[in-house]
Scaffold this motif. Structure first.
Motif, PDB file in Angstrom:
ATOM      1  N   ASP A 115       0.830  -1.193   0.000  1.00 42.29           N
ATOM      2  CA  ASP A 115       0.000   0.000   0.000  1.00 42.29           C
ATOM      3  C   ASP A 115       0.875   1.257   0.000  1.00 42.29           C
ATOM      4  O   ASP A 115       1.797   1.379   0.812  1.00 42.29           O
ATOM      5  CB  ASP A 115      -0.900  -0.029   1.237  1.00 42.29           C
ATOM      6  CG  ASP A 115      -1.993   1.012   1.174  1.00 42.29           C
ATOM      7  OD1 ASP A 115      -1.676   2.213   1.186  1.00 42.29           O
ATOM      8  OD2 ASP A 115      -3.171   0.607   1.129  1.00 42.29           O
ATOM      9  N   SER A 116       0.561   2.197  -0.895  1.00 40.58           N
ATOM     10  CA  SER A 116       1.338   3.438  -0.974  1.00 40.58           C
ATOM     11  C   SER A 116       1.195   4.268   0.299  1.00 40.58           C
ATOM     12  O   SER A 116       2.126   4.986   0.687  1.00 40.58           O
ATOM     13  CB  SER A 116       0.922   4.252  -2.200  1.00 40.58           C
ATOM     14  OG  SER A 116      -0.437   4.622  -2.103  1.00 40.58           O
ATOM     15  N   GLU A 117       0.050   4.156   0.971  1.00 36.55           N
ATOM     16  CA  GLU A 117      -0.135   4.882   2.242  1.00 36.55           C
ATOM     17  C   GLU A 117       0.772   4.311   3.323  1.00 36.55           C
ATOM     18  O   GLU A 117       1.283   5.064   4.160  1.00 36.55           O
ATOM     19  CB  GLU A 117      -1.596   4.840   2.674  1.00 36.55           C
ATOM     20  CG  GLU A 117      -2.498   5.686   1.800  1.00 36.55           C
ATOM     21  CD  GLU A 117      -3.956   5.647   2.235  1.00 36.55           C
ATOM     22  OE1 GLU A 117      -4.243   5.246   3.385  1.00 36.55           O
ATOM     23  OE2 GLU A 117      -4.800   6.016   1.404  1.00 36.55           O
ATOM     24  N   ASP A 118       0.995   2.998   3.304  1.00 33.86           N
ATOM     25  CA  ASP A 118       1.943   2.402   4.249  1.00 33.86           C
ATOM     26  C   ASP A 118       3.356   2.920   3.984  1.00 33.86           C
ATOM     27  O   ASP A 118       4.113   3.182   4.923  1.00 33.86           O
ATOM     28  CB  ASP A 118       1.922   0.872   4.170  1.00 33.86           C
ATOM     29  CG  ASP A 118       0.662   0.261   4.763  1.00 33.86           C
ATOM     30  OD1 ASP A 118      -0.061   0.970   5.498  1.00 33.86           O
ATOM     31  OD2 ASP A 118       0.395  -0.919   4.487  1.00 33.86           O
ATOM     32  N   ALA A 119       3.699   3.084   2.716  1.00 35.52           N
ATOM     33  CA  ALA A 119       5.016   3.623   2.362  1.00 35.52           C
ATOM     34  C   ALA A 119       5.153   5.045   2.894  1.00 35.52           C
ATOM     35  O   ALA A 119       6.198   5.402   3.463  1.00 35.52           O
ATOM     36  CB  ALA A 119       5.220   3.585   0.852  1.00 35.52           C
ATOM     37  N   GLU A 120       4.123   5.844   2.749  1.00 33.41           N
ATOM     38  CA  GLU A 120       4.154   7.213   3.266  1.00 33.41           C
ATOM     39  C   GLU A 120       4.259   7.215   4.787  1.00 33.41           C
ATOM     40  O   GLU A 120       5.027   7.994   5.363  1.00 33.41           O
ATOM     41  CB  GLU A 120       2.911   7.973   2.810  1.00 33.41           C
ATOM     42  CG  GLU A 120       2.937   8.322   1.333  1.00 33.41           C
ATOM     43  CD  GLU A 120       1.685   9.046   0.860  1.00 33.41           C
ATOM     44  OE1 GLU A 120       1.081   9.790   1.665  1.00 33.41           O
ATOM     45  OE2 GLU A 120       1.326   8.872  -0.313  1.00 33.41           O
ATOM     46  N   ASP A 121       3.481   6.343   5.439  1.00 35.91           N
ATOM     47  CA  ASP A 121       3.538   6.252   6.900  1.00 35.91           C
ATOM     48  C   ASP A 121       4.926   5.829   7.374  1.00 35.91           C
ATOM     49  O   ASP A 121       5.425   6.324   8.390  1.00 35.91           O
ATOM     50  CB  ASP A 121       2.481   5.281   7.431  1.00 35.91           C
ATOM     51  CG  ASP A 121       1.067   5.835   7.335  1.00 35.91           C
ATOM     52  OD1 ASP A 121       0.909   7.062   7.106  1.00 35.91           O
ATOM     53  OD2 ASP A 121       0.123   5.038   7.476  1.00 35.91           O
ATOM     54  N   GLY A 124       7.609   8.056   9.647  1.00 35.19           N
ATOM     55  CA  GLY A 124       7.872   7.502  10.960  1.00 35.19           C
ATOM     56  C   GLY A 124       6.624   7.089  11.725  1.00 35.19           C
ATOM     57  O   GLY A 124       6.695   6.712  12.887  1.00 35.19           O
ATOM     58  N   ALA A 125       5.476   7.147  11.053  1.00 35.88           N
ATOM     59  CA  ALA A 125       4.221   6.751  11.706  1.00 35.88           C
ATOM     60  C   ALA A 125       4.185   5.257  11.995  1.00 35.88           C
ATOM     61  O   ALA A 125       3.532   4.823  12.945  1.00 35.88           O
ATOM     62  CB  ALA A 125       3.028   7.159  10.846  1.00 35.88           C
ATOM     63  N   ILE A 126       4.875   4.470  11.166  1.00 39.26           N
ATOM     64  CA  ILE A 126       5.016   3.030  11.409  1.00 39.26           C
ATOM     65  C   ILE A 126       6.497   2.675  11.345  1.00 39.26           C
ATOM     66  O   ILE A 126       7.274   3.333  10.639  1.00 39.26           O
ATOM     67  CB  ILE A 126       4.189   2.167  10.420  1.00 39.26           C
ATOM     68  CG1 ILE A 126       4.554   2.451   8.960  1.00 39.26           C
ATOM     69  CG2 ILE A 126       2.701   2.355  10.656  1.00 39.26           C
ATOM     70  CD1 ILE A 126       3.855   1.560   7.935  1.00 39.26           C
ATOM     71  N   ASP A 127       6.880   1.636  12.088  1.00 40.35           N
ATOM     72  CA  ASP A 127       8.299   1.270  12.212  1.00 40.35           C
ATOM     73  C   ASP A 127       8.832   0.440  11.059  1.00 40.35           C
ATOM     74  O   ASP A 127      10.034   0.410  10.826  1.00 40.35           O
ATOM     75  CB  ASP A 127       8.525   0.491  13.516  1.00 40.35           C
ATOM     76  CG  ASP A 127       8.284   1.360  14.738  1.00 40.35           C
ATOM     77  OD1 ASP A 127       8.455   2.586  14.645  1.00 40.35           O
ATOM     78  OD2 ASP A 127       7.915   0.796  15.787  1.00 40.35           O
ATOM     79  N   SER A 128       7.955  -0.285  10.372  1.00 41.46           N
ATOM     80  CA  SER A 128       8.403  -1.121   9.262  1.00 41.46           C
ATOM     81  C   SER A 128       7.429  -0.959   8.098  1.00 41.46           C
ATOM     82  O   SER A 128       6.260  -0.631   8.303  1.00 41.46           O
ATOM     83  CB  SER A 128       8.516  -2.585   9.686  1.00 41.46           C
ATOM     84  OG  SER A 128       7.289  -3.058  10.173  1.00 41.46           O
ATOM     85  N   LEU A 129       7.940  -1.218   6.921  1.00 45.25           N
ATOM     86  CA  LEU A 129       7.131  -1.037   5.718  1.00 45.25           C
ATOM     87  C   LEU A 129       6.071  -2.124   5.578  1.00 45.25           C
ATOM     88  O   LEU A 129       4.972  -1.868   5.113  1.00 45.25           O
ATOM     89  CB  LEU A 129       8.034  -0.999   4.478  1.00 45.25           C
ATOM     90  CG  LEU A 129       7.368  -0.823   3.127  1.00 45.25           C
ATOM     91  CD1 LEU A 129       6.542   0.468   3.080  1.00 45.25           C
ATOM     92  CD2 LEU A 129       8.409  -0.819   2.014  1.00 45.25           C
ATOM     93  N   THR A 130       6.413  -3.344   5.988  1.00 45.48           N
ATOM     94  CA  THR A 130       5.483  -4.445   5.759  1.00 45.48           C
ATOM     95  C   THR A 130       5.580  -5.513   6.839  1.00 45.48           C
ATOM     96  O   THR A 130       6.458  -5.467   7.699  1.00 45.48           O
ATOM     97  CB  THR A 130       5.702  -5.062   4.358  1.00 45.48           C
ATOM     98  OG1 THR A 130       4.607  -5.922   4.042  1.00 45.48           O
ATOM     99  CG2 THR A 130       7.018  -5.823   4.266  1.00 45.48           C
ATOM    100  N   THR A 131       4.679  -6.457   6.768  1.00 50.35           N
ATOM    101  CA  THR A 131       4.655  -7.639   7.625  1.00 50.35           C
ATOM    102  C   THR A 131       4.744  -8.862   6.713  1.00 50.35           C
ATOM    103  O   THR A 131       4.512  -8.746   5.499  1.00 50.35           O
ATOM    104  CB  THR A 131       3.340  -7.709   8.425  1.00 50.35           C
ATOM    105  OG1 THR A 131       2.252  -7.912   7.498  1.00 50.35           O
ATOM    106  CG2 THR A 131       3.104  -6.447   9.239  1.00 50.35           C
TER     107      THR A 131
END
Length: 162
Positions: A40-46, A50-57
């Motif tokens: 998800d491009s929003e996950d990449a932005e997050d 720094g809103a999330i610690d890793s890009l993916t699970t």
């Protein structure tokens, strides 16, 4: 499909590559990593903010790979249902999600094995059904059920038979 960064072997590998790009300040590269891996491009932005610690699970990495491969193969109808069932399998089993993400494993090869079993197990349909459909007998059909697909997919991706 994996044109710029290549095929990653795991979610951890994706996350390491994204973290290295973040350290370099190359946010466009992180967005490319996400795009190439069906994330998800929003996950990449997050991740970039720094809103999330890793890009993916592991689960999201597996789903992303299956979706990208499905799109590349142009899967429709029954084969799309098979892919969706594999996504369900990943949601139920972390080891399956990790196995799907492995470098060198592909939806194309797994689908080929399912298709092969379909042809090997085809059976003649009752002529009454064929005629009721407005078709001319004989017609043979072989569509594996979910239990067969699960067995084939687990054997292909995880190297085990259940």
């Amino acid at each position: 499909m994996f044109d710029k960064f290549g095929e990653f072997d795991s979610a951890e590998e994706i996350n390491r590559a994204a973290a290295a790009q973040l350290k370099e300040g190359d946010l466009d590269a992180i967005k490319t990593i996400a795009e190439e891996n069906g994330l998800d491009s929003e996950d990449a932005e997050d991740f970039c903010t720094g809103a999330i610690d890793s890009l993916t699970t592991p689960l999201l990495a597996a789903i992303g790979k299956l979706e990208m491969e499905s799109k590349d193969l142009g899967l429709k109808n029954m084969m799309e249902d098979w892919k969706n069932f594999m996504i369900q399998m990943c949601e139920e089993d972390d080891q399956m999600a990790q196995a799907v993400r492995k470098k060198g494993k592909s939806l194309e090869k797994c689908m080929a094995q399912i298709l092969k079993v379909s042809f090997e197990t085809k059976a003649r349909l009752d002529d009454r059904i064929v005629r009721a459909a407005g078709l001319k007998p004989p017609i043979y059909l072989g569509i594996p059920g979910k239990a067969q697909i699960r067995k084939i997919a687990e054997k292909y991706y995880k190297g085990e038979e259940k």
